[in-house]
Every structure is written in structure tokens, then in C-alpha cells.
Write an enzyme that holds these catalytic residues in place. Sequence first.
Site, short mmCIF file in Angstrom:
data_model
loop_
_atom_site.label_atom_id
_atom_site.label_comp_id
_atom_site.label_asym_id
_atom_site.label_seq_id
_atom_site.Cartn_x
_atom_site.Cartn_y
_atom_site.Cartn_z
N GLY A 217 5.22 -10.44 4.10
CA GLY A 217 6.00 -10.41 5.34
C GLY A 217 5.33 -11.21 6.45
O GLY A 217 4.10 -11.19 6.59
N LYS B 256 5.51 -10.41 9.40
CA LYS B 256 5.01 -9.47 10.42
C LYS B 256 3.49 -9.51 10.47
O LYS B 256 2.89 -9.50 11.53
CB LYS B 256 5.48 -8.05 10.11
CG LYS B 256 5.31 -7.15 11.29
CD LYS B 256 5.17 -5.72 10.91
CE LYS B 256 3.76 -5.30 11.17
NZ LYS B 256 3.29 -4.21 10.39
N HIS C 176 9.88 -3.37 3.05
CA HIS C 176 9.32 -3.59 1.71
C HIS C 176 10.44 -3.85 0.70
O HIS C 176 10.32 -4.70 -0.18
CB HIS C 176 8.55 -2.34 1.22
CG HIS C 176 7.29 -2.08 1.96
ND1 HIS C 176 7.12 -1.00 2.79
CD2 HIS C 176 6.11 -2.74 1.97
CE1 HIS C 176 5.89 -1.00 3.29
NE2 HIS C 176 5.26 -2.04 2.81
N MET D 171 0.85 -1.19 0.00
CA MET D 171 0.00 0.00 0.00
C MET D 171 0.89 1.25 0.00
O MET D 171 0.45 2.33 0.40
CB MET D 171 -0.92 -0.02 1.21
CG MET D 171 -1.88 -1.22 1.18
SD MET D 171 -3.39 -0.97 2.11
CE MET D 171 -2.74 -0.63 3.72
N ASN E 250 4.12 3.90 0.91
CA ASN E 250 4.84 4.37 2.10
C ASN E 250 5.94 3.36 2.42
O ASN E 250 6.05 2.87 3.55
CB ASN E 250 3.88 4.57 3.27
CG ASN E 250 4.52 5.39 4.38
OD1 ASN E 250 5.46 6.15 4.14
ND2 ASN E 250 4.03 5.24 5.59
N ASP F 34 12.29 -0.03 4.67
CA ASP F 34 13.31 -1.05 4.37
C ASP F 34 12.73 -2.46 4.26
O ASP F 34 13.21 -3.28 3.48
CB ASP F 34 14.40 -1.07 5.46
CG ASP F 34 15.26 0.17 5.38
OD1 ASP F 34 15.10 0.95 4.43
OD2 ASP F 34 16.10 0.36 6.28
#
Length: 282
Positions: free
Chosen positions: A149, A151, A37, A30, A32, A35
Amino acid sequence: MQVFHHVASLREALAEARRDGKSVGFVPTMGNLHDAHIELVRIAQQHCDLVVVSIFVNRLQFGLNEDWDTYPRTTERDMARLRDAECDFLFHPDENEIYPNGMDQQTRVVCPAMTDVLCGASRPGHFEGVTTVVSKLFNIVQPDKAIFGIKDFQQLAIIRRMVEDLCIPVEIVAAPVHREVDGLAMSSRNGYITAEERPKVAVLNQSLNWVKDEIVVGCRDFAELEKEARSRIEEQGFRVDYFSICYSKDLQPAADDDKQITILGAMYTSAARLIDNVSLEL
Ligand code: PAF
């Protein structure tokens, strides 16, 4: 880097690349970009010949009182970062290109498993928005591999499930969590953390690791561990959304004898909602 705003022109360029025998890696974002990404782009480059990144702030996955309008749009900076990273194709559509019949009329992809717990409990409809847009993006790009990711562990698990259930011919590659030196997981929303909060937010990652260590040495009182972790986070002044010890495969509360465990947490700062997780194999 070639930039595409339309499905038709992207498809044409991808068809040509495929005729040349190139495999396609895909990193949906999305924007913005930070690092973590760029690390996803690097992983895609290791796996595939040509890398497509998409930037689309998908309104369908934001709740009514969430930050869709204020979500940082940093397209020029993102494009410079992607050029430096030698990304091949950027797909940057507007909302009409993705939802030409309007969002209300859009056919939805609903994954009934794992979507109403954890992040799904406090963000109703969020994962339906994610699975709908990701399935559309998969149909548009038709990648060999797509990188997500760890995350966003719940998102990754749901997308894997959607791909399996709908027989989508893409391999999902999981990328490790990219962290700041104090352990804070990198996120596009970290920019919302105030200077005063910044030294304290690592408490989320510290609490996850503390619980992990306790489980490794044999503690199985999961309710007590979750309670203690919550109070560590609250002591630093943050509100806990959830803190749960789960079975990694279905994200249901872990049983004493589960061997694959993921501990997931979400907390609110004054202006951000931060998530993180750690996994362990016993
Ligand atoms: O993780 C994200 O940034 C988004 O949920 C995704 C996968 C790009 C879908 O909009």
C-alpha cells in the site's frame, strides 16, 4: 483457501502451481485485516493467477517500547475475510519458522537509503526489521508480483530500493491508499483511536491536502507550510511526529524546483501513531 504454517509445505504447493503455469501474487501482512488489505488481495488477483497472503506479526520491526505484545491478533476473523475474498494460500508461520536461529542471530538486510528519516527517525531499527522479514518472505514465496500500500510510502520506497539493490526478481505493485469517508487512511492501528478522538483525526489528511493545494497554486515556502500544517494538527490536540514536504524519489526535503513531491505526516493520538501522505506531480 489452503493454510500453511511451514515453509517446506508452502514451497511444495507453490512449486506445483508454477508447474501448472500459474503466476504468483503476494500480499505480506501482519494480520488484523481491514478493507485496505482485502483491496491488496483484489489487486493481486487482477495481476496474477494465484494469490498468497502472509500473516506474521514481525517482532523484529517493533521497538522495545512499541506494541508488539498488544498488536491485535485476529486470525480467525482474518481467515474468514480471506476466504470470502477467495485468497488461494495463507502463510501463517510462527516465530520459530521465520527465525529458527533466533532473532539475535538472524542475518539482517540493511537498506542504508531513506531509513533514518521520517518514520525511521522515531522508530530506530524498524525498517531493518521490515527489509529483513520481507526479503525472507520473498525468498520463501518467490512471487512474480508483490503488492504494497502507498499508505506506507516510506516502506514502499525502501522495499523498491531493496529489490533493485539485491536484484530480487519480483515486481512491486503500489496500491492506492484506502480511506474512510472523512479521509482517514485505513490502518490496523485505527482501532486504538478513541471515540472522542475519532472525529478529529482526519486533520492529518486535511492538512496534507491543504499543503498540496498550496504547492499546486505556487507556494514554495515549504518551511512555512510545514509549520502551519503542524499547528493545525496540534490545535486538534495531537502531537506531531513529523510533517515533511519531500522529493518523492529519495524522501529528502524537497527543493523549490522538484517536480515529484510527496508530503508525509505522522501524529500521535493518545494510543496510536497515525501516518499518511499525498503525492503530486508538477
Ligand atoms: O506493512 C506491514 O504490514 C509490514 O511492515 C510487512 C510489510 C507485512 C512486514 O512485516
